[in-house]
Design an enzyme around this catalytic site. Structure first.
Site, mmCIF file in Angstrom:
data_model
loop_
_atom_site.group_PDB
_atom_site.id
_atom_site.type_symbol
_atom_site.label_atom_id
_atom_site.label_comp_id
_atom_site.label_asym_id
_atom_site.label_seq_id
_atom_site.Cartn_x
_atom_site.Cartn_y
_atom_site.Cartn_z
ATOM 1 N N TYR A 147 1.845 4.787 65.016
ATOM 2 C CA TYR A 147 3.284 4.645 65.208
ATOM 3 C C TYR A 147 3.782 3.772 64.067
ATOM 4 O O TYR A 147 3.246 2.676 63.841
ATOM 5 C CB TYR A 147 3.611 3.943 66.533
ATOM 6 C CG TYR A 147 3.310 4.737 67.778
ATOM 7 C CD1 TYR A 147 3.937 5.956 68.020
ATOM 8 C CD2 TYR A 147 2.419 4.250 68.737
ATOM 9 C CE1 TYR A 147 3.669 6.677 69.176
ATOM 10 C CE2 TYR A 147 2.153 4.949 69.894
ATOM 11 C CZ TYR A 147 2.775 6.165 70.108
ATOM 12 O OH TYR A 147 2.512 6.866 71.256
ATOM 13 N N ASP A 175 6.902 12.517 67.506
ATOM 14 C CA ASP A 175 7.770 12.933 68.608
ATOM 15 C C ASP A 175 8.201 11.765 69.487
ATOM 16 O O ASP A 175 8.660 11.981 70.611
ATOM 17 C CB ASP A 175 7.068 14.002 69.456
ATOM 18 C CG ASP A 175 5.848 13.459 70.195
ATOM 19 O OD1 ASP A 175 5.196 12.543 69.661
ATOM 20 O OD2 ASP A 175 5.543 13.956 71.300
ATOM 21 N N ARG A 182 10.119 6.642 81.686
ATOM 22 C CA ARG A 182 9.076 6.932 82.667
ATOM 23 C C ARG A 182 9.344 6.077 83.897
ATOM 24 O O ARG A 182 8.941 4.912 83.977
ATOM 25 C CB ARG A 182 7.704 6.645 82.063
ATOM 26 C CG ARG A 182 7.479 7.387 80.758
ATOM 27 C CD ARG A 182 6.284 6.876 79.989
ATOM 28 N NE ARG A 182 6.290 7.387 78.617
ATOM 29 C CZ ARG A 182 5.518 6.926 77.642
ATOM 30 N NH1 ARG A 182 4.663 5.934 77.887
ATOM 31 N NH2 ARG A 182 5.597 7.433 76.429
ATOM 32 N N HIS A 268 3.595 15.133 74.037
ATOM 33 C CA HIS A 268 3.224 13.792 74.498
ATOM 34 C C HIS A 268 2.882 13.781 75.986
ATOM 35 O O HIS A 268 3.109 12.794 76.699
ATOM 36 C CB HIS A 268 4.366 12.803 74.227
ATOM 37 C CG HIS A 268 3.905 11.489 73.665
ATOM 38 N ND1 HIS A 268 3.943 11.194 72.326
ATOM 39 C CD2 HIS A 268 3.381 10.394 74.255
ATOM 40 C CE1 HIS A 268 3.481 9.975 72.122
ATOM 41 N NE2 HIS A 268 3.125 9.470 73.286
ATOM 42 N N GLY A 304 -1.631 18.552 78.900
ATOM 43 C CA GLY A 304 -1.785 19.333 80.114
ATOM 44 C C GLY A 304 -3.063 20.122 80.274
ATOM 45 O O GLY A 304 -3.197 20.884 81.232
ATOM 46 N N ARG A 306 -6.559 20.947 81.515
ATOM 47 C CA ARG A 306 -7.385 20.462 82.615
ATOM 48 C C ARG A 306 -8.583 21.371 82.916
ATOM 49 O O ARG A 306 -9.444 21.013 83.702
ATOM 50 C CB ARG A 306 -6.535 20.344 83.899
ATOM 51 C CG ARG A 306 -5.407 19.314 83.828
ATOM 52 C CD ARG A 306 -5.934 17.897 83.790
ATOM 53 N NE ARG A 306 -4.856 16.924 83.853
ATOM 54 C CZ ARG A 306 -4.226 16.431 82.785
ATOM 55 N NH1 ARG A 306 -4.580 16.831 81.568
ATOM 56 N NH2 ARG A 306 -3.253 15.547 82.915
#
Length: 395
Positions: A147, A175, A182, A268, A304, A306
């Site tokens: 970052y 991004d 959150r 992200h 995502g 899995r």
């Protein structure tokens, strides 16, 4: 079940089991930080659910007695096309934190990308990996995720230190000019003692809440632009540069023009901007609108994943390797052994998927093993590009 009662590691047989165990045994703050995502969680859910809409087209009666899952990232050999994506503050879950993730990666033969917001200095993590003895030696790379700091000199020093510590590439996150909202993390009061030795950021609480991502991300430079890519290159001479967070075919084309070495298609993990597409659909967009990107640079993807079938589908669409982020954090709840088992579960599932689809090596994969009919209408077309429905073998 109390927060101290973890089911035995031997009882966990899927990646979902690790998440379920973490939900019951992590501290409230650790669980909120790791599991939370932006606002209404649509992208978080779609990252996983979109995989079921892309179906497999198995080929049969092929000799699949020998399977080869090896690949490479930036010239570094991997035993499996998986890498651990950067994930912050692993020490919230286990005292060994990123060192346990790194030693498991070494044993599994995959790459680790260490976050700017890691719990430990990069040199400490690399030393732990180097000192970890394994039966089958794997020369796996360690990458460094960056970052950019508002104080650019801090960034310059951080990148130089990463090079000196032995990082093999720089993954520039593009991004997250500002952390996402959150809300689950905001609702749990943070611990002011939480900090990252690399970024120098510390946790805090204010009128908005106690989100670790927001309060520890205040140093991030929101002025970063394409014009800064040459400056990043000068900070890390000779170091491969990867852009992490590409979410459109237009930006993939700009990455080609910028001359970077690779990109990571990523949202992200749904943690930054809600209602953006699932990462697998972004990969499909690239395949449709700028297929040349797969020939001009390496393309990775995360967010995502899995199941082994998820990984197989991404590889069929052109991804070179797939990143796992939250998963290793859930798995490090069991230390090094937990992360290793998590990776091995995915490897086993990928191998089984390959065999059941009639594939023996990754270079045999192509979109013809998939049908994307159920999601083709979700992929934006651009002037001069292929019309909808021109990717899979359902043509």
């Amino acid at each position: 079940m109390s927060r101290s009662d973890k089911p035995p590691l031997s009882s966990l047989i899927s990646t979902h089991d690790f998440e379920a165990a973490a939900s019951h045994t992590l501290t409230s703050k650790a669980w909120a930080f790791i599991s939370s995502a932006a606002t209404d969680l649509h992208t978080l859910r779609r990252n996983s659910s979109a995989f079921s809409d892309i179906t497999l087209r198995p080929r049969t009666l092929r000799n699949v007695s020998h399977i080869d899952t090896t690949t490479s990232m930036l010239g570094h050999k991997l035993r499996v096309p998986i890498f651990c994506s950067p994930a912050a503050l692993a020490k919230l879950v286990h005292p060994a934190g990123e060192t346990a993730i790194g030693t498991a990666c070494k044993e599994a033969g995959i790459a680790q990308c260490v976050s700017t917001s890691s719990s430990y200095p990069l040199g400490h993590i690399v030393a732990a990996i180097d000192g970890h003895a394994v039966e089958t030696p794997h020369e796996v790379p360690v990458f460094f995720q960056l970052y950019v700091d508002k104080n650019r000199e801090n960034t310059r020093k951080l990148v130089r230190a990463a090079q000196q510590a032995g990082a093999k590439a720089l993954f520039l996150t593009i991004d997250l000019p500002v952390p996402g909202k959150r809300e689950a993390d905001e609702r749990v009061v943070g611990d002011a003692a939480i900090s990252s030795p690399l970024s120098g950021a510390t946790a805090g609480n204010d009128a908005k809440g106690g989100s670790l991502g927001r309060t520890m991300g205040r140093f991030i430079d929101d002025s970063l632009s394409w014009a800064d890519i040459p400056w990043i290159r000068r900070c890390a001479p000779g170091m491969p540069l990867v852009l992490k967070g590409v979410q459109t075919s237009e930006d993939a084309e700009l990455a080609i023009e910028a001359g970077v070495d690779a990109i990571v298609v990523s949202n992200h993990g749904g943690r930054t901007l809600d209602t953006v597409p699932a990462s697998i659909l972004i990969l499909l967009e690239l395949r449709r609108n700028c297929p040349e990107v797969f020939d001009k640079m390496e393309v990775y993807v995360d967010s995502g994943f899995r199941r082994g079938t998820d990984i197989f589908k991404a590889l069929c669409l052109g991804a070179k390797a797939v990143g796992i982020g939250r998963g290793p954090l859930y798995a490090v709840n069991y230390g090094h052994e937990g992360v290793l088992k998590y990776i091995e579960i995915l490897r086993d599932e990928l191998e089984a998927t390959m065999k059941l689809c009639g594939v023996t090596s990754l270079d045999q994969l192509h979109p013809g093993y998939l049908s994307t009919l159920a999601v083709d209408h979700l992929i934006p077309s651009r002037p001069g590009k292929s019309p909808p429905g021109r990717v899979g073998s359902h043509l």
